[in-house]
Motif scaffolding. Structure first.
Motif, PDB file in Angstrom:
ATOM      1  N   SER A  63       0.765  -1.238   0.044  1.00 25.32           N
ATOM      2  CA  SER A  63      -0.189   0.080   0.130  1.00 25.32           C
ATOM      3  C   SER A  63       0.948   1.286   0.073  1.00 25.32           C
ATOM      4  O   SER A  63       1.829   1.292   0.635  1.00 25.32           O
ATOM      5  N   GLY A  64       0.338   2.146  -0.907  1.00 26.03           N
ATOM      6  CA  GLY A  64       1.344   3.414  -0.839  1.00 26.03           C
ATOM      7  C   GLY A  64       2.401   3.442  -1.770  1.00 26.03           C
ATOM      8  O   GLY A  64       3.333   4.406  -1.729  1.00 26.03           O
ATOM      9  N   SER A  65       2.863   2.122  -2.395  1.00 29.81           N
ATOM     10  CA  SER A  65       3.918   2.255  -3.265  1.00 29.81           C
ATOM     11  C   SER A  65       3.760   2.803  -4.482  1.00 29.81           C
ATOM     12  O   SER A  65       4.843   2.934  -5.215  1.00 29.81           O
ATOM     13  N   GLY A  66       2.622   3.376  -5.034  1.00 26.90           N
ATOM     14  CA  GLY A  66       2.315   4.205  -6.143  1.00 26.90           C
ATOM     15  C   GLY A  66       1.603   3.285  -7.243  1.00 26.90           C
ATOM     16  O   GLY A  66       1.861   3.842  -8.402  1.00 26.90           O
ATOM     17  N   LYS A  67       1.297   2.041  -7.109  1.00 24.63           N
ATOM     18  CA  LYS A  67       0.634   1.083  -8.120  1.00 24.63           C
ATOM     19  C   LYS A  67      -0.597   1.794  -8.696  1.00 24.63           C
ATOM     20  O   LYS A  67      -0.581   1.936  -9.989  1.00 24.63           O
ATOM     21  N   SER A  68      -1.613   2.370  -7.930  1.00 24.52           N
ATOM     22  CA  SER A  68      -2.626   3.025  -8.349  1.00 24.52           C
ATOM     23  C   SER A  68      -2.442   4.376  -8.900  1.00 24.52           C
ATOM     24  O   SER A  68      -3.025   4.641 -10.173  1.00 24.52           O
ATOM     25  N   THR A  69      -1.726   5.123  -8.693  1.00 24.52           N
ATOM     26  CA  THR A  69      -1.214   6.336  -9.354  1.00 24.52           C
ATOM     27  C   THR A  69      -0.488   6.108 -10.704  1.00 24.52           C
ATOM     28  O   THR A  69      -0.862   6.793 -11.587  1.00 24.52           O
ATOM     29  N   LEU A  70       0.513   4.950 -10.711  1.00 26.97           N
ATOM     30  CA  LEU A  70       1.163   4.616 -12.052  1.00 26.97           C
ATOM     31  C   LEU A  70      -0.056   4.213 -12.890  1.00 26.97           C
ATOM     32  O   LEU A  70       0.092   4.769 -14.176  1.00 26.97           O
ATOM     33  N   LEU A  71      -1.002   3.469 -12.572  1.00 25.35           N
ATOM     34  CA  LEU A  71      -2.198   3.085 -13.474  1.00 25.35           C
ATOM     35  C   LEU A  71      -3.037   4.250 -14.014  1.00 25.35           C
ATOM     36  O   LEU A  71      -3.350   4.307 -15.084  1.00 25.35           O
ATOM     37  N   GLN A  72      -3.227   5.050 -13.002  1.00 24.18           N
ATOM     38  CA  GLN A  72      -4.165   6.436 -13.532  1.00 24.18           C
ATOM     39  C   GLN A  72      -3.154   7.083 -14.430  1.00 24.18           C
ATOM     40  O   GLN A  72      -3.985   7.744 -15.537  1.00 24.18           O
ATOM     41  N   ILE A  73      -2.071   7.352 -14.432  1.00 27.13           N
ATOM     42  CA  ILE A  73      -1.042   7.920 -15.167  1.00 27.13           C
ATOM     43  C   ILE A  73      -1.091   7.511 -16.646  1.00 27.13           C
ATOM     44  O   ILE A  73      -1.266   7.958 -17.771  1.00 27.13           O
ATOM     45  N   LEU A  74      -1.010   6.142 -16.474  1.00 28.36           N
ATOM     46  CA  LEU A  74      -0.815   5.112 -17.790  1.00 28.36           C
ATOM     47  C   LEU A  74      -2.151   5.237 -18.387  1.00 28.36           C
ATOM     48  O   LEU A  74      -2.503   5.288 -19.632  1.00 28.36           O
TER      49      LEU A  74
END
Lengths: 423, 225
Positions: free
Chosen positions: B44-55
């Motif tokens: 959690s908090g590693s940036g997975k979702s943020t990366l997906l949103q940017i992709l």
């Protein structure tokens, strides 16, 4: 049929479809502040329609009152060199085919003497055998009969006259009384002196002429008696006309003015009472804008309702954006929602306003809602004009549009990430 | 494997935190090839979702490039990006995010309506897709009439109806019980196999991630070895 067309329209326009589906949810329509906001708008629109209908009705009543006394158009020869009036009438008929009938008229400034009192009056002479086709004094009659033809009493012929109710009240004159009208005529040899020309008239009727000034000053009699009293031979001031269609009186007056030239003064019923009708028009505009404030307040209630809707729908807006709806399209969706609510408000408000008008008419016919003795008018005509309906609809939709902009802008600027996270 | 479809280069993303900033992604790069299946894992908090949103062009990085078939996506305006999302990308989230006022079929048809697609043809495609996902008898059910697994399958159908080239899924099984979770996992691989689209799934379910031929581990905003 309408439902089917509406469905086709909404399904063929994706933004309308989404706006419609998101707006007309049971939760949004029946719960929260939506019904109350909409009710405010409905009441505002209904108030506008009723007030405009009353104003239009009042104006129509006033117009009728005026044309009852002045006819539709008056033609006055400034050079006082009129042709034989029948020829003149025919000439006017060729200019204006809608011209139905005319009567000559003459105005003579004179003095009324009765029971030791004297007052300045305006004696109007009109053709006793024709005037009933042009001006409608039957409904203006307070007492007596609508008749100005000569009256024979003990073998003596008396000219008859109808007087304004103000004169009757002031001088305590009743129907059947005799009054003396005196006309000062300047001496042709010595213009600084006046001859006194007097005649006795029998009062045949008392009129409520619908205007204070007329009631206090006007006496109507046969033109021959007036001409004889003023010693003017068969000269007359002009013609009063009645048209078969009173919707284009102004146009007809304009056409006559063009054809007859500057020698003639053409005045329609509105010119005769210009100040009064200008005041009514200004009053109508003022009332429209004052009541429009209700609509503005109601529209901003809708704005706050939509605002809450936008906040509640953060997640839905975010997901629409992930599916390919652009910011501009989100703006359109929520603006459309505001306009749909505005349209609903207008439609329901107009229906309510229409029923209120009808209800008022029914009540007015059943009960004496407006005492004629107090207000001079005992019956308000309610007249719903298409132009008023159009103005109300347009104004409400424009206000709804602007009231919608704030929530719509907020929805379009919503961050997808935040919408998905917190929605 | 095919050509590179989407390429993220040196993505930096940070959020303001107090007087400073919190760095979420620290120069992450990723190439997604046609038909590829990628599982992204991380705490959690590693940036997975943020990366997906940017992709998925739902968020912008502070720096870095996102290139789709030689087109830099961050140079496009909102209208063009919206069109790109509608035509090229499908999203599935942890929560289904279906519109409660629309039936399953209407929800699935939404992207087609947004694209102004012929609604007759789109309806047939949507019905076939829902049948393929085992929801042939749930077309006219509303979200409140469907189970958690069914809701997520409708959301998947909605993501696939425009035949995207990439499907992004952010914790698609995070809200489901183990039985439904298993079914959805199987569905992703079935979709990839039959529709030949690239799939990028963010999950913290290692068991699910291990099924992917390519697994990437994000740790403190960087790829871990």
């Amino acid at each position: 049929m309408i439902k089917e067309r509406l469905r086709n329209f909404t399904t063929k326009n994706p933004l309308v479809f989404i706006a419609w589906k998101l707006l007309f949810t049971r939760k949004f329509i029946l719960e929260g502040s939506t019904p109350l906001s909409l009710l405010g708008l409905v009441l505002g629109v209904a108030c506008l329609l009723v007030s405009m209908a009353v104003m239009s009705g009042f104006e129509a009543t006033l117009k009728k009152t005026m044309t009852d006394v002045t006819g539709h158009i008056q033609v006055i020869d400034k050079n006082k060199s009129k042709p034989f009036w029948k020829d003149f009438e025919n000439e006017l008929k060729t200019i204006e085919p809608k011209l139905e009938s005319t009567t000559r008229f003459v105005y003579i400034e004179s003095v009324l003497a009765s029971q030791g009192q004297i007052v300045g009056i305006l004696l109007q002479g009109i053709d006793s055998d024709r005037y009933k086709n042009i001006i409608n004094l039957n409904q203006r009659l307070v007492d007596g009969v609508n008749d100005i033809s000569s009256y024979t009493e003990n073998g003596v012929k008396f000219p008859q006259a109808m007087i304004g109710k103000g004169i009757a009240r002031r001088l305590n004159i009743k129907v059947g009384d005799k009054i003396n009208v005196v006309v000062p005529i300047s001496d042709s040899v010595d213009p600084s002196t006046f001859k006194r020309q007097a005649a006795e008239f029998r009062v045949s009727g008392v009129l409520d002429l619908g205007k204070y000034e007329w009631n206090e000053r006007l006496i109507i009699t046969d033109i021959t008696s007036a001409q004889k009293l003023a010693a003017i031979g068969d000269r007359y001031t002009g013609l009063i006309m009645k048209l078969s269609d009173d919707r284009d009186v102004r146009g007809a007056a304009f056409r006559m003015a063009l054809k007859l030239g500057p020698q003639y003064l053409i005045r329609d019923w509105r010119d005769v009472n210009e100040n009064l009708f200008d005041a009514v028009e200004i009053e109508r505009v003022v009332i429209f804008f004052v009541i429009l404030i209700i609509v503005i307040v109601a529209a901003f209630n809708i704005s706050s309702t939509l605002y809450v809707g936008v906040v509640q729908r953060n997640s839905d807006i975010a997901i629409l954006k992930t599916l390919g709806v652009s910011k501009k399209q989100v703006l359109k969706i929520f603006t459309l929602q505001g306009l749909l609510l505005g349209f609903m408000g207008v439609a329901l408000g107009l229906v309510l306003g229409f029923f209120l008008c009808q209800g008022f008419m029914i009540l007015q016919n059943q009960f004496e809602l407006i005492p004629g003795s107090v207000y001079k008018i005992d019956n308000i005509v309610i007249k719903i004009r298409l132009v008023d309906v159009f103005a109300i609809t347009l104004a409400t939709l424009i206000i709804s549009f602007f009231a919608t902009l704030a929530p719509a802008l907020r929805s379009s600027r919503l961050s997808v990430v935040e919408g998905l996270r917190y929605g | 494997m095919g050509n590179v479809l989407l390429s993220a280069r040196n993505i930096f993303k940070s959020y303001p935190q107090g007087s400073g900033t919190l760095d979420i992604l620290k120069g992450v790069s990723l190439d997604i090839q046609e038909g590829e299946a990628i599982g992204i894992v991380g705490s959690s908090g590693s940036g997975k979702s943020t990366l997906l949103q940017i992709l998925g062009t739902l968020d912008y990085p502070q720096s870095g490039e996102l290139v789709y078939l030689e087109k830099n996506l961050f140079q496009l305006d909102d209208e063009q990006l919206s069109l790109f999302r509608n035509q090229t990308i499908g999203f599935v989230f942890q929560f289904h995010h279906l519109l409660s006022e629309l039936s399953a079929l209407e929800n699935v048809l939404l992207p087609c309506r947004i694209a102004n697609q012929d609604i007759g043809i789109a309806t047939r495609q949507a019905e076939e897709l829902l049948a393929f996902l085992g929801l042939g008898d749930r077309l006219h059910h509303y979200p409140n009439q469907l189970s958690g697994g069914e809701l997520q399958r409708v959301a998947i159908a909605r993501a696939l109806v425009r035949q995207p080239r990439i499907l992004f899924a952010d914790e698609p099984t995070g809200n489901l019980d183990s039985m439904n979770s298993y079914k959805i996992q199987e569905l992703f691989f079935k979709i990839r196999e039959q529709l030949k689209i690239a799939i990028v799934v963010v999950t913290h379910d290692l068991h699910f991630a291990q099924k992917f031929p390519r697994i990437l581990h994000l740790k403190d905003g960087r790829w871990a070895e």
